[in-house]
Enzyme design. Structure first.
Site, PDB file in Angstrom:
ATOM      1  N   SER A 119     -29.361 -40.944 -48.941  1.00 58.03           N
ATOM      2  CA  SER A 119     -30.390 -41.438 -49.998  1.00 58.03           C
ATOM      3  C   SER A 119     -30.066 -42.109 -51.025  1.00 58.03           C
ATOM      4  O   SER A 119     -28.988 -41.999 -51.766  1.00 58.03           O
ATOM      5  CB  SER A 119     -31.123 -39.819 -50.470  1.00 58.03           C
ATOM      6  OG  SER A 119     -30.267 -39.345 -51.043  1.00 58.03           O
ATOM      7  N   LYS A 125     -28.359 -48.940 -60.348  1.00 59.06           N
ATOM      8  CA  LYS A 125     -27.785 -47.723 -60.841  1.00 59.06           C
ATOM      9  C   LYS A 125     -26.593 -47.369 -59.820  1.00 59.06           C
ATOM     10  O   LYS A 125     -25.944 -46.314 -60.145  1.00 59.06           O
ATOM     11  CB  LYS A 125     -28.553 -46.590 -61.233  1.00 59.06           C
ATOM     12  CG  LYS A 125     -29.314 -47.049 -62.517  1.00 59.06           C
ATOM     13  CD  LYS A 125     -30.294 -45.807 -63.037  1.00 59.06           C
ATOM     14  CE  LYS A 125     -30.384 -45.709 -64.327  1.00 59.06           C
ATOM     15  NZ  LYS A 125     -31.520 -44.608 -64.616  1.00 59.06           N
ATOM     16  N   GLU A 126     -26.992 -47.289 -58.734  1.00 59.81           N
ATOM     17  CA  GLU A 126     -26.280 -46.873 -57.529  1.00 59.81           C
ATOM     18  C   GLU A 126     -25.824 -48.013 -56.661  1.00 59.81           C
ATOM     19  O   GLU A 126     -26.336 -48.660 -55.660  1.00 59.81           O
ATOM     20  CB  GLU A 126     -27.180 -45.842 -56.445  1.00 59.81           C
ATOM     21  CG  GLU A 126     -27.958 -44.916 -57.224  1.00 59.81           C
ATOM     22  CD  GLU A 126     -28.662 -44.126 -56.316  1.00 59.81           C
ATOM     23  OE1 GLU A 126     -28.716 -42.741 -56.524  1.00 59.81           O
ATOM     24  OE2 GLU A 126     -29.480 -44.260 -55.459  1.00 59.81           O
ATOM     25  N   ASP A 155     -35.494 -45.667 -51.295  1.00 61.46           N
ATOM     26  CA  ASP A 155     -36.434 -45.353 -51.902  1.00 61.46           C
ATOM     27  C   ASP A 155     -36.942 -46.441 -53.028  1.00 61.46           C
ATOM     28  O   ASP A 155     -38.089 -46.355 -53.684  1.00 61.46           O
ATOM     29  CB  ASP A 155     -36.360 -44.052 -52.882  1.00 61.46           C
ATOM     30  CG  ASP A 155     -37.203 -42.812 -52.229  1.00 61.46           C
ATOM     31  OD1 ASP A 155     -37.881 -43.187 -51.232  1.00 61.46           O
ATOM     32  OD2 ASP A 155     -37.114 -41.963 -52.771  1.00 61.46           O
ATOM     33  N   LYS A 296     -40.256 -37.673 -55.001  1.00 55.35           N
ATOM     34  CA  LYS A 296     -38.887 -38.166 -55.204  1.00 55.35           C
ATOM     35  C   LYS A 296     -38.229 -38.027 -53.818  1.00 55.35           C
ATOM     36  O   LYS A 296     -38.254 -38.213 -52.866  1.00 55.35           O
ATOM     37  CB  LYS A 296     -38.441 -37.430 -56.313  1.00 55.35           C
ATOM     38  CG  LYS A 296     -39.380 -37.870 -57.617  1.00 55.35           C
ATOM     39  CD  LYS A 296     -39.289 -36.567 -58.651  1.00 55.35           C
ATOM     40  CE  LYS A 296     -40.578 -36.815 -59.594  1.00 55.35           C
ATOM     41  NZ  LYS A 296     -41.258 -35.575 -59.809  1.00 55.35           N
ATOM     42  N   LYS A 297     -36.759 -37.266 -54.199  1.00 55.20           N
ATOM     43  CA  LYS A 297     -35.854 -37.212 -53.234  1.00 55.20           C
ATOM     44  C   LYS A 297     -36.471 -36.316 -52.026  1.00 55.20           C
ATOM     45  O   LYS A 297     -36.269 -36.722 -51.043  1.00 55.20           O
ATOM     46  CB  LYS A 297     -34.470 -36.635 -53.779  1.00 55.20           C
ATOM     47  CG  LYS A 297     -33.573 -36.558 -52.703  1.00 55.20           C
ATOM     48  CD  LYS A 297     -32.166 -35.956 -53.461  1.00 55.20           C
ATOM     49  CE  LYS A 297     -31.213 -35.538 -52.100  1.00 55.20           C
ATOM     50  NZ  LYS A 297     -30.097 -34.607 -52.614  1.00 55.20           N
ATOM     51  N   ASP A 548     -33.545 -29.016 -54.273  1.00 59.99           N
ATOM     52  CA  ASP A 548     -32.308 -28.303 -53.652  1.00 59.99           C
ATOM     53  C   ASP A 548     -32.575 -26.783 -53.578  1.00 59.99           C
ATOM     54  O   ASP A 548     -32.498 -26.172 -52.786  1.00 59.99           O
ATOM     55  CB  ASP A 548     -30.951 -28.869 -53.815  1.00 59.99           C
ATOM     56  CG  ASP A 548     -30.552 -29.137 -55.554  1.00 59.99           C
ATOM     57  OD1 ASP A 548     -31.757 -28.571 -56.221  1.00 59.99           O
ATOM     58  OD2 ASP A 548     -29.710 -29.413 -55.814  1.00 59.99           O
TER      59      ASP A 548
END
Ligand SMILES: O=c1ccn([C@@H]2O[C@H](COP(=O)(O)OP(=O)(O)O[C@H]3O[C@H](CO)[C@@H](O)[C@H](O)[C@H]3O)[C@@H](O)[C@H]2O)c(=O)[nH]1
Ligand SMILES: [Mn+2]
EC number: 2.4.1.12
Length: 848
Positions: A119, A125-126, A155, A296-297, A548
């Site tokens: 993901s 930022k990534e 995303d 979101k995730k 999670d």
């Protein structure tokens, strides 16, 4: 010779029948003293509280009351944290037996297929290079190629990510054969080439040096291409991005764009430079429209669950954050040692690996490694019902994500019935009744039926027949009803629904790639989950930014067990926020997630009784939900020493000898528990101590803010956002550690530090004034204040930064707050009996 051969063969057959893993209990010489001290500590705690409650401080009642309340809270949170560590275990896997059983040479591998999920959301930022490395490590994993598919969820709908992935797929054609040929580790090129070890050790191929050098160059060129893409992406053209073929990039509006899927590599998508097949690589960006909650995730993961079900439908999934690459190429095989074990496997919903990190400063100032959690708590949980899911580095059983209960353990044959066929029959009936069918004979029957009717437009009809056990002519009708039921649960895709019924995975062989792709787009559309069970009962569970914990919790409530697997070579490695502000924000997000769960219907305090959740496992989940609330007593407790020093009062009356024994005993117990815990777990003292420190630092800043933000969300409906942590690229070593970013999170700990410093100064100068006898009582207070300061020390270091310059704003704020507080205490003196004069008036360093 033939005899020897057959003996050999027999032992090997025998070997293949042996279990694939083993529980390794902690030696009793290590664990029993630990348990003993826990019991002793509990008893001492009883006496301690007896004394505390029975002996209020008359001239500082409020101080005493607050401190006792705090202590009771700490004791309770200790119990929640301690008892799930009662039965820690470790595990050992046997990869050779796995190969003997499922992966014999010269025969088609019988290892189960695995879908890999990555993901990513924000390429700024990534960095795409980080994601590319993760993807490369997956494509080169040591697992049969045709059983690996890699799905990347974007995303951020970024063309940069898309193009970087396209480059990555090209580079993989060279990288993957290189990895496999020379068996290198890790298979993420950035980290491989960065290793500072002798890379020629245990390499025998003559061509290795040459090939490695060539590969290194190739990688550098690849890196330059990626960097060029990143540079190009800095400035968005006015008309938005255009793809190479001239058409506009569909994701130009990040919040309003269609679903996008692109398949790279795989059967038809090109082979590697040596002509071998490569795993499939799929780019997925789910549809986004305004007015929809995208969760979101968790939402991204659920979209991937469905896309992968349509395209490859592997029975197992592995999910990774974009920065967590595979560090041990055999990691998946490790997981299969549990999942594919005929004895252990069926009840296992996931195999969680510990998170390990690269590039953390040597002293791990902000406890990024989380060693205490990963090497103590999680091992403890593994002895109960299994580790909690931590969001990455986890291999799932697909069926467990579909919201089913864990298969019931086979009942031992009843004693009265000793005739085999009858036993067999009754057992079968019993299985028929149970909702979920995972037992062997069943599966086979299902499969057979499925294949027979595979041409049938909806194979679920055939399956419905067994499911409901309806005979003859009603089959079709019952099947339709059943299919409708499933569509209500899983959404309106018959391809997807059909795939959920295939316990061992696999897809419709006769469907054309084009129609499958169309279906894949359908299942990532943003309305797909409306009125279904997605995020409520199936897939990743919605409602918290720490999806999670919720997701794992639901599975444990369904009676599944999870497994904690720690291979010698760390399975996955990721990055962690190095500087103080980013770290505090990460911890804030986690704590906020917990507060969200606390207020949701899934709060482990009251959810899921009577299900499959074990008692001590629940303890641990409660602990992971209520811990942010500990910040309130913690804040109070850290302010107390300063108040004590400023007012000259203390939280206990003058101690008698008997009373001080309980205080001492408690301290000693706490100390010994720590020592023994480190002994059985192998955690080093500095890691343990960092953890203690960060517990206080995070507690008085992030956790505190999380509680208030959580309350705001519940009371005012202000939604929480997911701020992703920046994953540093490959810049200067640890420069990140020293970067300073202003955030309000810094205020409370700074204030506490200042208050306690002021307290210490005030206390000491007062003692200097008042002569010798006042030093005795001062000692306890100073100790108390030092306790706070020592815990906050890493924070202080972070504040000061490398240049030894604290930003003025922090100082201004904290001096302001600290002086207000100290003035208040001196003026109002709530804890001070009237007879005593104010303290600060006579103090001052010039008085001696
Ligand atoms: O809308 C979003 C937001 C985040 N992510 C992804 O979520 C992952 C985790 O984000 P990160 O900022 O790295 O959070 P961490 O705190 O480092 O992550 C830990 O904590 C998270 C829960 O807050 C878990 O989801 C992660 O797996 C776990 O590694 C990353 O891959 C992101 O790309 C998305 O896909 N979509
Ligand atoms: Mn992360």
């Amino acid at each position: 010779m033939s005899l020897k051969c057959s003996v050999n063969f027999l032992t090997r057959m025998d070997e293949a029948r042996q279990p694939l893993s083993r529980k390794v209990p902690i030696p009793s010489s290590r664990i029993n003293p630990y348990r003993m001290i826990i019991v002793i500590r509990l008893v001492v705690l009883g006496f301690f509280f007896h004394y505390r409650v029975m002996h209020p401080v008359n001239d500082a009642f409020a101080l005493w009351l607050i401190s006792v309340i705090c202590e009771i809270w700490f004791a309770m949170s200790w119990i929640l944290d301690q008892f799930p560590k009662w039965l820690p275990i470790e595990r050992e896997t046997y990869l050779d037996r796995l190969s003997l059983r499922f992966d014999k040479e010269g025969r088609p591998s019988q290892l189960a297929p695995v879908d890999f999920f990555v993901s990513t959301v924000d390429p700024s930022k990534e960095p795409p290079l980080v994601t590319a490395n993760t993807v490369l490590s997956i494509l080169a994993v040591d697992y049969p190629v045709e059983k690996v598919s890699c799905y990347v969820s974007d995303d951020g709908a970024a063309m940069l990510t898309f193009e970087a992935l396209s480059e990555t797929s090209e580079f993989a054609k060279k990288w993957v054969p290189f990895c496999k040929k020379f068996n290198i580790e890790p298979r993420a090129p950035e980290w491989y080439f960065q290793q500072k070890i002798d890379y020629l050790k245990d390499k025998v191929a003559a061509s290795f040096v040459r090939d490695r050098r060539a590969m290194k160059r190739e990688y550098e060129e690849f890196k330059v291409r990626i960097n060029a893409l990143v540079a190009k992406a800095q400035k968005v053209p006015e008309e938005g991005w255009t793809m190479q073929d001239g058409s506009p990039w569909p994701g130009n509006n990040v919040r309003d764009h269609p679903g996008m899927i692109q398949v790279f590599l795989g059967q038809s998508g090109g082979h590697d430079v040596e002509g071998n097949e490569l795993p499939r690589l799929v780019y997925v960006s789910r549809e986004k429209r305004p007015g929809y909650n995208h969760h979101k995730k968790a939402g991204a993961m659920n979209a991937l669950v469905r896309v992968s079900a349509v395209l490859s439908n592997a029975p197992y999934l592995l999910n990774l954050d974009c920065d967590h690459y595979i560090n041990n190429s055999k990691a998946i095989k490790e997981a299969m040692c549990f999942m594919m074990d005929p004895l252990v496997g069926k009840k296992v919903c996931y195999v969680q690996f510990p998170q390990r990190f690269d590039g953390i400063d040597r002293h791990d100032r902000y406890a990024n490694r989380n060693v205490v959690f990963f090497d103590i708590n999680m091992k403890g949980l593994d002895g109960i019902q299994g580790p909690i899911y931590v969001g990455t580095g986890c291999v799932f059983r697909r069926q467990a994500l579909y919201g089913y209960d864990a298969p019931k353990t086979k009942k031992p044959p009843s004693r009265t019935c000793n005739c085999w066929p009858k036993w067999c029959l009754s057992c079968f009936c019993c299985r028929n009744k149970s909702k979920k069918k995972t037992t062997k004979p069943k599966t086979e029957k299902k499969k057979r039926l499925f294949f027979k009717k595979a041409e049938n437009p909806s194979p679920a009809y055939a399956l419905g027949e067994i499911e409901e056990g309806v005979p003859g002519a009603d089959v079709e009708k019952a099947g339709i009803v059943n299919h409708q039921k499933l569509e209500k649960k899983f959404g309106q895709s018959s391809v997807f629904v059909a795939s959920t019924l295939l316990e061992n995975g696999g897809t419709l062989k006769d469907a054309s790639p084009a129609s499958l792709l169309k279906e894949a787009i359908h299942v990532i559309s943003c309305g797909y989950e409306d009125k279904t069970d997605w995020g409520k009962e199936i897939g990743w569970i919605y409602g918290s930014i720490t999806e999670d914990i919720l997701t794992g919790f639901k599975m444990h409530c369904h009676g599944w067990r999870s497994i904690y697997c720690i291979p010698k070579r760390p399975a996955f490695k990721g990055s962690a926020p190095l500087n103080l502000s980013d770290r505090l924000h990460q911890v804030l997000r986690w704590a906020l997630g917990s507060v969200e769960i606390f207020f949701s219907k899934h709060c482990p305090l009251w959810y899921g009784y009577g299900g499959g959740l074990k008692f001590l496992e629940r303890f641990s989940y409660i602990n992971s939900i209520v811990y942010p609330w500990t910040s309130i007593p913690l804040l109070a407790y850290c302010t107390l020493p300063a108040i004590c020093l400023l007012t000259g009062k203390f939280i206990t009356p003058e101690l008698t000898n008997a009373a001080s024994i309980w205080f001492m005993a408690l301290f000693i117990c706490i100390f010994i528990t720590g020592i023994l815990e480190m002994r059985w777990s192998g955690v080093a003292i500095d890691d343990w101590w960092r953890n203690e420190q960060f517990w206080v630092i995070g507690g008085v800043s992030s956790h505190l803010f999380a509680v208030f933000q959580g309350l705001l969300k519940v009371l005012a409906g202000i939604d929480t956002s997911f701020t992703v942590t920046s994953k540093g690229g490959d810049d200067e070593e640890f420069s990140e550690l020293y970067t300073f970013k202003w955030t309000t999170l810094l205020i409370p700990p700074t204030t506490l530090l200042l208050l306690n410093f002021i307290g210490v100064v005030a206390g000491i100068s007062n003692a200097i004034n008042n002569g010798y006898e006042s030093w005795g009582p001062l000692f306890g207070k100073l100790f108390f204040a030092f306790w706070v300061i020592v815990h906050l020390y890493p924070f202080l270091k972070g504040l000061v930064g490398r240049q030894n310059r604290t930003p003025t704003i922090v100082i201004v704020w904290s001096i302001l707050l600290a002086s207000i507080f100290s003035l208040l205490w001196v003026r109002i003196d709530p804890f001070l009996a009237k007879s005593d004069g104010p303290l600060l008036e006579e103090c001052g360093l010039d008085c001696n």
